[in-house]
Scaffold this motif. Structure first.
Motif, PDB file in Angstrom:
ATOM      1  N   GLN A 125       0.713  -1.776  -0.336  1.00 36.22           N
ATOM      2  CA  GLN A 125       0.074  -0.490  -0.049  1.00 36.22           C
ATOM      3  C   GLN A 125       1.047   1.501   0.221  1.00 36.22           C
ATOM      4  OE1 GLN A 125      -3.745   1.817   3.244  1.00 36.22           O
ATOM      5  NE2 GLN A 125      -1.779   0.749   3.925  1.00 36.22           N
ATOM      6  N   VAL A 126       0.390   2.798  -0.481  1.00 33.10           N
ATOM      7  CA  VAL A 126       1.194   3.479  -0.177  1.00 33.10           C
ATOM      8  C   VAL A 126       0.053   4.598  -0.448  1.00 33.10           C
ATOM      9  CG1 VAL A 126       2.783   5.338  -2.005  1.00 33.10           C
ATOM     10  CG2 VAL A 126       2.826   3.169  -2.395  1.00 33.10           C
ATOM     11  N   ARG A 127       0.236   5.433   1.396  1.00 30.52           N
ATOM     12  CA  ARG A 127      -0.482   6.550   1.095  1.00 30.52           C
ATOM     13  C   ARG A 127       0.068   7.774   1.096  1.00 30.52           C
ATOM     14  NH1 ARG A 127      -2.473   4.774   7.336  1.00 30.52           N
ATOM     15  NH2 ARG A 127      -3.688   6.607   6.691  1.00 30.52           N
ATOM     16  N   ILE A 128      -0.629   8.468   0.483  1.00 25.81           N
ATOM     17  CA  ILE A 128      -0.161  10.300  -0.012  1.00 25.81           C
ATOM     18  C   ILE A 128      -0.519  10.866   0.109  1.00 25.81           C
ATOM     19  CG2 ILE A 128       1.194  11.548  -2.021  1.00 25.81           C
ATOM     20  CD1 ILE A 128       1.207   8.441  -3.642  1.00 25.81           C
ATOM     21  N   ARG A 129      -0.526  12.124   0.839  1.00 19.21           N
ATOM     22  CA  ARG A 129      -0.865  13.142   1.560  1.00 19.21           C
ATOM     23  C   ARG A 129      -0.808  14.517   1.010  1.00 19.21           C
ATOM     24  NH1 ARG A 129      -2.365  13.117   7.041  1.00 19.21           N
ATOM     25  NH2 ARG A 129      -4.701  14.945   6.883  1.00 19.21           N
ATOM     26  N   GLY A 130      -1.741  15.815   0.130  1.00 18.32           N
ATOM     27  CA  GLY A 130      -0.665  16.919   0.628  1.00 18.32           C
ATOM     28  C   GLY A 130      -1.641  18.094  -0.532  1.00 18.32           C
ATOM     29  N   GLU A 131      -1.369  18.777  -1.058  1.00 21.37           N
ATOM     30  CA  GLU A 131      -1.915  20.202  -1.734  1.00 21.37           C
ATOM     31  C   GLU A 131      -1.382  19.945  -3.594  1.00 21.37           C
ATOM     32  OE1 GLU A 131       0.448  23.296  -0.772  1.00 21.37           O
ATOM     33  OE2 GLU A 131       0.239  22.728   1.178  1.00 21.37           O
ATOM     34  N   VAL A 132      -3.270  19.790  -3.481  1.00 18.71           N
ATOM     35  CA  VAL A 132      -2.920  19.613  -5.206  1.00 18.71           C
ATOM     36  C   VAL A 132      -3.146  20.794  -6.086  1.00 18.71           C
ATOM     37  CG1 VAL A 132      -5.353  18.496  -6.904  1.00 18.71           C
ATOM     38  CG2 VAL A 132      -4.532  18.040  -4.291  1.00 18.71           C
ATOM     39  N   GLU A 133      -2.381  20.851  -6.654  1.00 17.01           N
ATOM     40  CA  GLU A 133      -2.145  22.242  -8.102  1.00 17.01           C
ATOM     41  C   GLU A 133      -2.792  21.668  -8.894  1.00 17.01           C
ATOM     42  OE1 GLU A 133       1.560  25.736  -8.390  1.00 17.01           O
ATOM     43  OE2 GLU A 133       1.752  23.076  -9.100  1.00 17.01           O
ATOM     44  N   GLN A 134      -3.224  23.297  -9.523  1.00 12.28           N
ATOM     45  CA  GLN A 134      -4.555  22.303 -10.674  1.00 12.28           C
ATOM     46  C   GLN A 134      -3.138  23.222 -11.638  1.00 12.28           C
ATOM     47  OE1 GLN A 134      -7.710  23.849 -11.600  1.00 12.28           O
ATOM     48  NE2 GLN A 134      -7.658  23.278 -14.665  1.00 12.28           N
ATOM     49  N   ALA A 135      -3.080  22.331 -13.421  1.00 10.90           N
ATOM     50  CA  ALA A 135      -1.522  22.572 -13.958  1.00 10.90           C
ATOM     51  C   ALA A 135      -2.509  23.946 -14.839  1.00 10.90           C
ATOM     52  CB  ALA A 135      -0.947  21.755 -14.768  1.00 10.90           C
ATOM     53  N   ARG A 136      -1.251  25.038 -15.404  1.00  9.75           N
ATOM     54  CA  ARG A 136      -1.468  25.353 -16.539  1.00  9.75           C
ATOM     55  C   ARG A 136      -3.082  25.391 -17.894  1.00  9.75           C
ATOM     56  NH1 ARG A 136       3.073  25.916 -16.891  1.00  9.75           N
ATOM     57  NH2 ARG A 136       2.967  26.387 -19.228  1.00  9.75           N
ATOM     58  N   SER A 137      -3.518  25.991 -18.465  1.00 12.40           N
ATOM     59  CA  SER A 137      -4.552  25.153 -19.119  1.00 12.40           C
ATOM     60  C   SER A 137      -4.082  24.660 -20.527  1.00 12.40           C
ATOM     61  CB  SER A 137      -5.891  25.978 -19.547  1.00 12.40           C
ATOM     62  OG  SER A 137      -4.848  27.161 -20.199  1.00 12.40           O
ATOM     63  N   GLU A 138      -2.553  25.091 -21.116  1.00 14.52           N
ATOM     64  CA  GLU A 138      -2.009  24.529 -22.338  1.00 14.52           C
ATOM     65  C   GLU A 138      -1.505  22.972 -21.381  1.00 14.52           C
ATOM     66  OE1 GLU A 138       0.439  27.837 -20.653  1.00 14.52           O
ATOM     67  OE2 GLU A 138      -2.057  28.372 -20.948  1.00 14.52           O
ATOM     68  N   VAL A 139      -1.044  22.290 -20.460  1.00 17.30           N
ATOM     69  CA  VAL A 139      -1.136  21.243 -20.233  1.00 17.30           C
ATOM     70  C   VAL A 139      -2.151  20.766 -20.308  1.00 17.30           C
ATOM     71  CG1 VAL A 139      -0.137  19.894 -18.277  1.00 17.30           C
ATOM     72  CG2 VAL A 139       1.330  22.541 -17.775  1.00 17.30           C
ATOM     73  N   ALA A 140      -2.853  20.704 -19.841  1.00 19.97           N
ATOM     74  CA  ALA A 140      -4.244  20.075 -19.872  1.00 19.97           C
ATOM     75  C   ALA A 140      -4.334  19.600 -21.182  1.00 19.97           C
ATOM     76  CB  ALA A 140      -5.535  20.548 -19.176  1.00 19.97           C
ATOM     77  N   ALA A 141      -4.520  20.693 -22.263  1.00 17.65           N
ATOM     78  CA  ALA A 141      -4.564  20.661 -23.270  1.00 17.65           C
ATOM     79  C   ALA A 141      -3.813  19.456 -24.018  1.00 17.65           C
ATOM     80  CB  ALA A 141      -4.461  22.405 -24.283  1.00 17.65           C
ATOM     81  N   ALA A 142      -2.578  19.615 -23.722  1.00 16.81           N
ATOM     82  CA  ALA A 142      -1.792  19.024 -24.623  1.00 16.81           C
ATOM     83  C   ALA A 142      -1.908  17.671 -24.038  1.00 16.81           C
ATOM     84  CB  ALA A 142       0.453  18.716 -23.598  1.00 16.81           C
ATOM     85  N   GLU A 143      -2.573  17.305 -22.940  1.00 18.18           N
ATOM     86  CA  GLU A 143      -2.358  16.264 -21.838  1.00 18.18           C
ATOM     87  C   GLU A 143      -3.460  15.791 -22.531  1.00 18.18           C
ATOM     88  OE1 GLU A 143      -4.361  12.816 -19.237  1.00 18.18           O
ATOM     89  OE2 GLU A 143      -4.975  14.308 -19.804  1.00 18.18           O
ATOM     90  N   PHE A 144      -4.572  16.158 -23.290  1.00 17.76           N
ATOM     91  CA  PHE A 144      -5.995  15.783 -23.484  1.00 17.76           C
ATOM     92  C   PHE A 144      -5.248  15.248 -24.922  1.00 17.76           C
ATOM     93  CE2 PHE A 144     -10.047  17.143 -25.806  1.00 17.76           C
ATOM     94  CZ  PHE A 144     -10.636  15.864 -24.968  1.00 17.76           C
ATOM     95  N   LEU A 145      -4.605  15.761 -25.691  1.00 13.54           N
ATOM     96  CA  LEU A 145      -4.509  15.748 -27.221  1.00 13.54           C
ATOM     97  C   LEU A 145      -3.977  14.097 -26.941  1.00 13.54           C
ATOM     98  CD1 LEU A 145      -3.448  18.899 -28.481  1.00 13.54           C
ATOM     99  CD2 LEU A 145      -5.682  17.731 -28.756  1.00 13.54           C
ATOM    100  N   THR A 146      -3.217  13.741 -26.070  1.00 14.23           N
ATOM    101  CA  THR A 146      -2.485  12.395 -25.715  1.00 14.23           C
ATOM    102  C   THR A 146      -3.933  11.064 -25.645  1.00 14.23           C
ATOM    103  OG1 THR A 146      -2.201  12.190 -23.331  1.00 14.23           O
ATOM    104  CG2 THR A 146      -0.610  13.115 -24.558  1.00 14.23           C
ATOM    105  N   ARG A 147      -4.728  11.941 -25.392  1.00 15.17           N
ATOM    106  CA  ARG A 147      -6.300  10.246 -25.260  1.00 15.17           C
ATOM    107  C   ARG A 147      -6.794   9.933 -26.428  1.00 15.17           C
ATOM    108  NH1 ARG A 147      -8.766  11.966 -20.046  1.00 15.17           N
ATOM    109  NH2 ARG A 147      -7.005  12.359 -18.863  1.00 15.17           N
ATOM    110  N   SER A 148      -7.070   8.741 -26.332  1.00 11.97           N
ATOM    111  CA  SER A 148      -8.374   7.662 -27.786  1.00 11.97           C
ATOM    112  C   SER A 148      -8.911   8.796 -27.797  1.00 11.97           C
ATOM    113  CB  SER A 148      -7.956   6.585 -26.946  1.00 11.97           C
ATOM    114  OG  SER A 148      -9.443   6.744 -26.122  1.00 11.97           O
ATOM    115  N   PRO A 149      -9.058   8.176 -29.740  1.00  7.94           N
ATOM    116  CA  PRO A 149     -11.353   9.267 -30.060  1.00  7.94           C
ATOM    117  C   PRO A 149     -11.417   8.810 -28.724  1.00  7.94           C
ATOM    118  CG  PRO A 149      -9.592   8.583 -31.321  1.00  7.94           C
ATOM    119  CD  PRO A 149      -8.993   8.011 -29.975  1.00  7.94           C
ATOM    120  N   GLY A 150     -11.605   8.020 -27.865  1.00  4.02           N
ATOM    121  CA  GLY A 150     -13.049   7.152 -27.055  1.00  4.02           C
ATOM    122  C   GLY A 150     -13.061   8.197 -26.078  1.00  4.02           C
TER     123      GLY A 150
END
Ligand SMILES: Cc1cc2nc3c(=O)[nH]c(=O)nc-3n(C[C@H](O)[C@H](O)[C@H](O)COP(=O)(O)O)c2cc1C
Length: 236
Positions: A125-150
């Motif tokens: 088991q691994v347990r991780i606790r911490g603060e969450v940071e949202q990435a810039r929209s360009e990072v999210a867009a680049a990640e989105f384009l790696t996804r399958s069409p479905g």
């Protein structure tokens, strides 16, 4: 398997729910050893070492994690997600979701989370606790384009966790999304978001069939994102 109304299994013998749950104890198999005195200085590297072990052991769905958040009333909420990356040096665990989903709204209001993994074949088991940071929209867009069409269609449909009026309503929305994607392949789902859970503490738990579990906790020593971690063992 189906259950009869008295809680017994309808097939496979007269087993009660407690027997189904407790008849075979967890981790009753040969498990790897873990020497915490030889663990790396930071949890990012140990996580990758254990991830490699999980992949090599063919642990099913080794990349699936439980992400726990709190809602506006302080009540806990949790769901499983796919872990998309790890910033090994800075100890950040990366996941993606819709920022207008319940978890997205919870994180916007209270950007803290716990992430939990269990790799059953290894009893780890691994347990991780911490603060969450949202990435810039360009990072999210680049990640989105790696996804399958479905996966892109599903994200473009949106409305995650809203009440579904009927399957037909979903199909109609998915058709619209499919057509939009065919016309403009670079379309990014508006709510698509990538987040990093910056750990302030990470615990590695190696199960043992005789309950001599080995637990190692890393705690970040400063407020910043320096790679300075204190290591302590915990009672099982
Ligand atoms: C194996 C598995 C992987 C999943 N991966 C994701 C994911 O990466 N991102 C996501 O938003 N939801 C994922 N889900 C769906 C979530 O568990 C959850 O149903 C959804 O995100 C809505 O959560 P919320 O209402 O708390 O926002 C996954 C579910 C399963 C079973």
């Amino acid at each position: 398997m189906t259950q009869s109304t008295d809680g017994r299994a309808a097939t496979g013998g007269p087993r009660t729910v407690p027997e189904l749950l407790l008849g075979r104890p967890p981790m009753a198999r040969e498990l790897p050893s873990f020497d915490p005195y030889r663990a790396p200085a930071g949890p990012g590297q140990l996580f990758v070492d254990w991830l490699v072990d999980a992949v090599e052991a063919e642990v099913p769905d080794h990349q699936v994690v439980t992400l726990s958040t709190v809602d506006a009333d302080g009540a806990p909420d949790a769901r499983v997600l796919v872990l998309r990356d790890v910033d090994v040096a800075r100890c950040g665990w990366v996941f993606a979701t819709a920022d207008d989903s319940p978890k997205g709204r919870q994180l916007a209001a209270h950007p803290a989370a716990a992430m939990t993994l269990y790799w059953p074949l290894l009893g780890r088991q691994v347990r991780i606790r911490g603060e969450v940071e949202q990435a810039r929209s360009e990072v999210a867009a680049a990640e989105f384009l790696t996804r399958s069409p479905g996966a892109r269609v599903a994200a473009l449909v949106g409305r995650q966790s809203e009440v579904l009026e009927s399957p037909a309503v979903y199909e109609a929305a998915a058709d619209v999304a499919r057509r939009a994607l065919a016309q403009e392949p670079g379309t990014i789902a508006p709510g698509h978001a990538v987040y990093t859970l910056w750990a302030h503490e990470v615990e590695f738990w190696q199960g043992d069939a005789d309950r001599r579990h080995v637990r190692l906790r890393y705690v970040r020593s400063g407020d910043g994102r320096r790679d300075s971690w204190a290591r302590t063992m915990l009672w099982p």
